[in-house]
Design an enzyme around this catalytic site. Structure first.
Site, mmCIF file in Angstrom:
data_model
loop_
_atom_site.group_PDB
_atom_site.id
_atom_site.type_symbol
_atom_site.label_atom_id
_atom_site.label_comp_id
_atom_site.label_asym_id
_atom_site.label_seq_id
_atom_site.Cartn_x
_atom_site.Cartn_y
_atom_site.Cartn_z
ATOM 1 N N TRP A 121 -13.228 -6.743 2.412
ATOM 2 C CA TRP A 121 -12.563 -5.547 1.868
ATOM 3 C C TRP A 121 -13.415 -4.888 0.779
ATOM 4 O O TRP A 121 -14.255 -5.529 0.178
ATOM 5 C CB TRP A 121 -11.143 -5.811 1.410
ATOM 6 N N TYR B 8 0.844 -1.197 0.000
ATOM 7 C CA TYR B 8 0.000 0.000 0.000
ATOM 8 C C TYR B 8 0.881 1.249 0.000
ATOM 9 O O TYR B 8 1.791 1.386 0.829
ATOM 10 C CB TYR B 8 -0.931 0.036 1.221
ATOM 11 N N GLY C 296 -17.857 -2.381 -7.375
ATOM 12 C CA GLY C 296 -17.176 -3.549 -7.942
ATOM 13 C C GLY C 296 -15.711 -3.492 -7.568
ATOM 14 O O GLY C 296 -15.376 -3.177 -6.422
#
Ligand SMILES: NC(=O)c1ccc[n+]([C@@H]2O[C@H](COP(=O)([O-])OP(=O)(O)OC[C@H]3O[C@@H](n4cnc5c(N)ncnc54)[C@H](OP(=O)(O)O)[C@@H]3O)[C@@H](O)[C@H]2O)c1
Length: 311
Positions: A220, A52, A226
């Site tokens: 998550w 990340y 989507g």
């Protein structure tokens, strides 16, 4: 905030947690306010990954730099991170060396001496379970990682790991929102011909597998329509769903985001919702969905309004 003892651990965890995937460009003050709001709402569980951020370990570093936790503040929270994705390529790597290097990098970036939970981020087609087991054993015996889990794994992939890995697999982080829910909706329309919802996308019954094996499912992208294509909340693409969400929000006197959160926490699998918002207001709004008493009728109305079929 509703909490539970995560099976396979002694961690008393909230059912809404904060993901830090999107904090790379946030200032110290913004990160501190985000985390303070989360803590005030009872969220003491933080989800990271080595990948990340704009650079490797970037968001982990941003988090630690901004917070500068004392030892007792560190002890008061649960830090989860992930390894196994190589961005340059990209490809996946569950080799011993990669997992060890990734954890060492996370420890440095997070300025801590231990990771509470390490997840294997996405299944590596070239996984050698014995090598994962060796990495887990060394990380555990050195005290660098307390517990282990996976993300985006199928039942078969978990079983393969479990044949070699000694430690319990305590979590499987999976994409789940009311609009993206093959892990739930498939089971509602199983065995129907020509019904797309009936198709098995998850390797077969991953949700039931996790429940049967005491593996906590972590949802998550709980508000994404989507795959990273924007939220369904307030989106003109989901008029029926938003009408139901807004009506229930008014009835339960909570913000809309709490209804979307509560749709996941209402499920009896004791899942955790992994928030990705960087907005303190949205964090406190979502936290109000932790223990929302949605009825079965409410839950299924949201399910249908998101376009799923109840045969
Ligand atoms: N294991 C995996 O493979 C995997 C993959 C992806 C993510 N994750 C984890 O899951 C966490 C959540 O993922 P996510 O960020 O995709 O999930 P999310 O919470 O569904 O999405 C948050 C994003 O939607 C935006 N957003 C816009 N309008 C919103 C609204 N009304 N309500 C809520 N959000 C709104 C947020 O912007 P603002 O910041 O401006 O609110 C933020 O950019 C990540 O932080 C990470 O920890 C794991």
């Amino acid at each position: 905030m509703k909490t539970f003892t995560m099976p396979g651990t002694r961690i008393v965890a909230p059912n809404v947690v904060l993901g830090l995937m999107r904090i790379a460009d946030k200032t110290d003050d913004e990160v501190r306010e985000l985390v303070r709001t989360a803590r005030d709402a009872g969220i003491d569980f933080f989800d990271h990954a080595d990948v990340y951020g704009n650079e490797l370990h970037g968001c982990e570093r941003r988090f630690a730099e901004a917070l500068r936790l004392t030892a007792s503040q560190r002890d008061a929270i649960t830090l989860q991170t992930k390894a196994g994705i190589v961005r340059e390529g990209p490809y996946f790597d569950f080799s011993y060396d990669h997992l060890i290097d990734s954890v060492e990098g996370s420890l440095r970036a997070l300025r801590t001496d231990r990771i509470d939970i390490l997840l294997l981020h996405r299944p590596d087609a070239l996984v050698e379970p014995e090598e994962v087991a060796r990495a887990f054993d060394d990380l555990e015996s050195s005290g660098k990682v307390r517990h282990f889990g996976v993300s985006n794994h199928t039942p078969g992939q978990i079983d393969l790991l479990r044949r070699s890995v000694r430690q319990p697999i305590v979590a499987n982080q999976l994409q789940l929102s009311v609009t993206h829910q093959p892990i739930i909706a498939q089971g509602v329309a199983a065995n129907m011909l020509n019904e797309q919802q009936s198709a098995t996308l998850d390797g077969g019954g991953i949700l039931d597998y996790c429940r049967l094996n005491d593996i906590t499912v972590q949802a998550w992208s709980p508000f994404q329509a989507g795959f990273f294509n924007g939220t369904f909340l307030g989106s003109p693409d989901y008029p029926e769903l938003n009408a139901v969400i807004d009506r229930l929000a008014a009835r339960y006197q909570v913000p809309a985001i709490a209804i979307a959160t509560g749709w996941i926490t209402r499920h009896p699998a004791r899942m955790q919702v992994v928030l990705g918002t960087t907005s303190p207001d949205r964090v406190s709004g979502a936290a109000q969905g932790s223990d929302l008493p949605l009825t079965r009728a409410d839950w299924y109305e949201l399910f249908r309004a998101a376009g799923h079929r109840v045969p």
